[in-house]
Design a protein around this motif. Structure first.
Motif, PDB file in Angstrom:
ATOM      1  N   CYS A  32      22.160   2.445  12.153  1.00 24.10           N
ATOM      2  CA  CYS A  32      23.342   2.195  11.899  1.00 24.10           C
ATOM      3  C   CYS A  32      24.238   2.983  11.219  1.00 24.10           C
ATOM      4  CB  CYS A  32      23.456   0.707  11.363  1.00 24.10           C
ATOM      5  SG  CYS A  32      25.116  -0.115  11.160  1.00 24.10           S
ATOM      6  N   GLN A  70      27.114   2.400  10.195  1.00 24.83           N
ATOM      7  CA  GLN A  70      27.871   1.638   8.877  1.00 24.83           C
ATOM      8  C   GLN A  70      26.773   1.706   7.703  1.00 24.83           C
ATOM      9  OE1 GLN A  70      30.723   0.877  10.209  1.00 24.83           O
ATOM     10  NE2 GLN A  70      31.719   0.681   8.428  1.00 24.83           N
ATOM     11  N   CYS A  71      25.809   1.079   8.198  1.00 19.70           N
ATOM     12  CA  CYS A  71      24.879   0.550   6.801  1.00 19.70           C
ATOM     13  C   CYS A  71      23.543   1.237   6.805  1.00 19.70           C
ATOM     14  CB  CYS A  71      24.669  -0.938   6.839  1.00 19.70           C
ATOM     15  SG  CYS A  71      23.506  -1.552   8.232  1.00 19.70           S
ATOM     16  N   CYS A 117      24.331  -1.781  13.940  1.00 22.33           N
ATOM     17  CA  CYS A 117      23.363  -2.798  13.949  1.00 22.33           C
ATOM     18  C   CYS A 117      24.245  -3.994  14.397  1.00 22.33           C
ATOM     19  CB  CYS A 117      22.805  -3.109  12.620  1.00 22.33           C
ATOM     20  SG  CYS A 117      23.939  -3.478  11.404  1.00 22.33           S
ATOM     21  N   CYS A 133      26.626  -5.287  11.499  1.00 22.15           N
ATOM     22  CA  CYS A 133      28.120  -4.305  11.280  1.00 22.15           C
ATOM     23  C   CYS A 133      28.712  -4.510  12.626  1.00 22.15           C
ATOM     24  CB  CYS A 133      27.819  -2.847  11.361  1.00 22.15           C
ATOM     25  SG  CYS A 133      27.053  -2.546   9.543  1.00 22.15           S
TER      26      CYS A 133
HETATM   27 ZN   LIG Z   1      24.800  -1.874  10.011  1.00 22.98          ZN
END
Ligand SMILES: [Zn+2]
Length: 88
Positions: free
Chosen positions: A39, A41-42, A60, A63
């Motif tokens: 992902c 983002q995370c 993901c 997110c």
């Molecule tokens: Zn994520």
């Protein structure tokens, strides 16, 4: 002053149509081909099934749904700008 009111209504209709176009346009131009394994983002791993289901997937499930919640409040144009600034 009734003329001014009618004009505002017409402009609003045009804005709504413009948003529809922008959404369609953005969907057609989503990145395709290479899906991310993690992902953006995370950095959680993205399940292979999701990578295949969504070509060019970057986020993901969590997110993505979080992002979509925010997107309903921001314009697609702002999103495009902030996405670029997040690139590493
Ligand atoms: Zn994520």
């Amino acid at each position: 002053m009734a003329v001014g009111w009618a004009k505002d209504g017409a402009v609003q209709d045009q804005i709504d149509a413009g948003i529809q176009d922008a959404v369609q346009h953005a969907r057609q131009h989503l990145p395709r081909g290479k899906s991310r394994e993690f992902c953006e983002q995370c950095e959680e791993p993205i399940p292979e099934a999701r990578q295949k289901a969504i070509p060019g997937v970057r986020l993901c499930v969590e997110c993505q749904s979080e992002l979509e919640k925010h997107q309903s409040r921001f314009s697609l144009y702002n999103r495009r700008g902030s996405k670029d600034s997040q690139l590493r």
